[in-house]
Design an enzyme around this catalytic site. Structure first.
Site, PDB file in Angstrom:
ATOM      1  N   GLU A  68       3.196 -10.854  -0.252  1.00  0.00           N
ATOM      2  CA  GLU A  68       1.916 -11.546  -0.309  1.00  0.00           C
ATOM      3  C   GLU A  68       0.875 -10.656  -0.983  1.00  0.00           C
ATOM      4  O   GLU A  68       0.585  -9.564  -0.493  1.00  0.00           O
ATOM      5  CB  GLU A  68       1.424 -11.898   1.095  1.00  0.00           C
ATOM      6  CG  GLU A  68       2.215 -12.975   1.794  1.00  0.00           C
ATOM      7  CD  GLU A  68       1.600 -13.342   3.134  1.00  0.00           C
ATOM      8  OE1 GLU A  68       1.703 -14.510   3.516  1.00  0.00           O
ATOM      9  OE2 GLU A  68       1.026 -12.453   3.814  1.00  0.00           O
ATOM     10  N   CYS A  69       0.325 -11.115  -2.085  1.00  0.00           N
ATOM     11  CA  CYS A  69      -0.773 -10.450  -2.788  1.00  0.00           C
ATOM     12  C   CYS A  69      -0.408  -9.005  -3.155  1.00  0.00           C
ATOM     13  O   CYS A  69       0.230  -8.765  -4.159  1.00  0.00           O
ATOM     14  CB  CYS A  69      -2.056 -10.527  -1.988  1.00  0.00           C
ATOM     15  SG  CYS A  69      -3.542 -10.245  -2.991  1.00  0.00           S
ATOM     16  N   GLY A  70      -0.779  -8.021  -2.323  1.00  0.00           N
ATOM     17  CA  GLY A  70      -0.367  -6.653  -2.602  1.00  0.00           C
ATOM     18  C   GLY A  70       1.140  -6.523  -2.663  1.00  0.00           C
ATOM     19  O   GLY A  70       1.682  -5.718  -3.424  1.00  0.00           O
ATOM     20  N   MET A  89       2.205  -7.602  -6.030  1.00  0.00           N
ATOM     21  CA  MET A  89       1.907  -6.547  -6.996  1.00  0.00           C
ATOM     22  C   MET A  89       2.982  -5.462  -6.974  1.00  0.00           C
ATOM     23  O   MET A  89       3.406  -4.962  -8.021  1.00  0.00           O
ATOM     24  CB  MET A  89       0.532  -5.956  -6.697  1.00  0.00           C
ATOM     25  CG  MET A  89      -0.607  -6.954  -6.874  1.00  0.00           C
ATOM     26  SD  MET A  89      -2.128  -6.529  -5.967  1.00  0.00           S
ATOM     27  CE  MET A  89      -2.625  -5.033  -6.807  1.00  0.00           C
ATOM     28  N   THR A 136       3.609 -14.234  -3.809  1.00  0.00           N
ATOM     29  CA  THR A 136       2.465 -15.129  -3.959  1.00  0.00           C
ATOM     30  C   THR A 136       1.161 -14.355  -3.835  1.00  0.00           C
ATOM     31  O   THR A 136       1.109 -13.286  -3.224  1.00  0.00           O
ATOM     32  CB  THR A 136       2.463 -16.239  -2.886  1.00  0.00           C
ATOM     33  OG1 THR A 136       2.008 -15.696  -1.643  1.00  0.00           O
ATOM     34  CG2 THR A 136       3.843 -16.843  -2.709  1.00  0.00           C
TER      35      THR A 136
END
Length: 433
Positions: A314-316, A319, A415
């Site tokens: 999720e997000c980080g 990445m 995501t």
């Protein structure tokens, strides 16, 4: 568990400091106090946890629904709950402080910046109380906690000006040491920049705790019970360090109810533990690019993901699963290389909203055609390969490319959306292990 809501007149009014002062006052008086946060924030709750010595509950009607936030509230521990609001009392179309107070039937104490006002503080509070009827919110604004207010004549002027039916709950003195440093995404995390203990204790002495306790009341129970899927004989590895620090307490609770949880710290050099699936929460990977680039956990994760290990980022986490991550200063590091994307940080945020995603096919967190609600807030941008595959269409929000979210490869899903355990997404993830 009785509770109340500390709501602000706007963002930046000092709700977090006021909440910490109330938490400290309750703890100093020997009360078992449970913190909570309206809205999807991860940072303010980290400060709550430092003072209250227990995780802060996340209460968001968009992420959880009314019954979901009631269930989440009642999972808390203590005899008194303090809910910090988000933005101004009525701000937010997905989930506002007023919506949360309405769903829980909790009284609202208004945090008002009194730095340059006395009688006007009362007028502001009265306006917020009367507006509730026009905003179609069944809430009760019961009084004020004056932020940045001096004692003596200043405090007396505020208290005496309040209309009948509104209570003065004390003040937070104007003290430079009661400022929490900021960076992108908001304040520094609680363990990084806790408020000075003696200064917070001194501020807490000006809180009218007995009046707050007398005002608090018990919320209703949820109309229906939560689903209770069976535990599975599986292990979920969860990244947990300064780069992966954005996770809701309810998420870890749900994972532990359904499976074994093994935590690991990629920034500290931990390798990926033996597991049947991996959850990479959000956080600040951009602040730890060299450490992540050298992390054995990301190398192992890349290999295991290619073998079909289910991985949710999720997000980080998204990445860290990408090919590379470049900071706003141009520092670039190789990441796990699972997802076909290059991620770059920007000086300005790229997305901030409650989101709704519709699954285009079966995926780790949703069945085909199902919708998942979440929240996005990020300063990074992901440039994806031309043949990249997405798991979701964005019904609301920006996602990865404006129209899609959920970059997928092998059995890995990344995501920009953070979702709550009440969404059912983590149950589906465990079932896929």
């Amino acid at each position: 568990m009785r509770g109340l809501v500390l709501a602000g007149t706007s963002s930046g009014v000092g709700k977090t400091v006021a909440t910490l002062a109330v938490l400290r006052a309750a703890a100093d008086a020997g009360h078992s106090v449970q913190p909570a946060k309206a809205g999807p924030d991860f940072i303010d709750p980290s400060h709550h946890a430092v003072v209250a010595d227990r995780p802060s509950r996340t209460l968001d009607t968009w992420l959880e629904g009314d019954d979901g936030i009631r269930r989440n509230y009642h999972r808390g521990e203590g005899d008194f709950c303090v809910v910090e609001g988000v933005m101004g009392l009525y701000d937010g179309d997905g989930s506002s402080t007023a919506m949360v107070a309405d769903a829980l039937d909790l009284p609202v104490v208004l945090v008002v910046d009194a730095k340059a006002g006395m009688e006007s503080v009362a007028a502001t509070a009265l306006g917020f109380r009367e507006y509730a009827a026009t905003a179609d919110r069944d809430i009760e604004v019961v009084g004020v906690l004056a932020q940045r207010a001096h004692g003596g004549r200043h405090a007396e002027g505020i208290r005496d000006a309040l209309p009948d039916g509104m209570t003065y709950f004390g003040r937070i003195p104007p003290t430079p040491d009661l400022e929490i440093p900021e960076r992108h995404l908001g304040l520094h995390m609680g363990e990084e920049a806790p408020l000075d203990d003696e200064t917070l204790a001194a501020a807490a002495e000006h809180v009218e705790l007995d009046r707050l306790l007398a005002t608090a009341r018990e919320p209703p129970a949820a109309d229906g019970p939560a689903t209770s899927p069976k535990p599975r004989d599986s292990t979920v590895a969860v990244a947990e360090d300064a780069a992966f620090c954005f996770r809701y307490p309810a998420t870890l609770e749900r994972l532990r109810e359904r499976a074994e949880v093994a935590t690991f710290a990629p920034v500290a050099g931990d390798d990926l533990p033996e597991c049947d699936g991996v959850y990479l929460p959000g956080g600040y990977p951009e602040l730890h690019v060299p450490e992540l680039a050298d992390s054995p956990a990301l190398d192992t994760l890349g290999d295991r993901a290619a073998e079909g290990l289910p991985v949710l980022g999720e997000c980080g986490g998204l990445m860290a699963l990408a090919e590379s991550l470049t900071t706003a200063d141009g520092e670039r590091g190789e990441m796990a290389g699972v997802l076909p994307a290059e991620v770059e940080m920007h000086d300005r945020y790229q997305a901030l909203d409650h989101v709704e995603l519709r699954a285009t096919g079966d995926t780790l967190t949703a069945g085909a055609g199902a919708s998942v609600r979440g929240h996005e807030f990020h300063y990074s941008e992901a440039t994806v390969d031309s043949d990249a595959r997405f798991a979701f269409e964005t019904v609301r929000g920006d996602g990865i490319d404006g129209d899609h979210d959920g970059l997928t490869e092998y059995e890995t899903l990344g995501t920009y959306a953070h979702v709550h355990a009440e969404s059912g997404a983590f149950d589906r993830f465990v079932d896929a292990l």
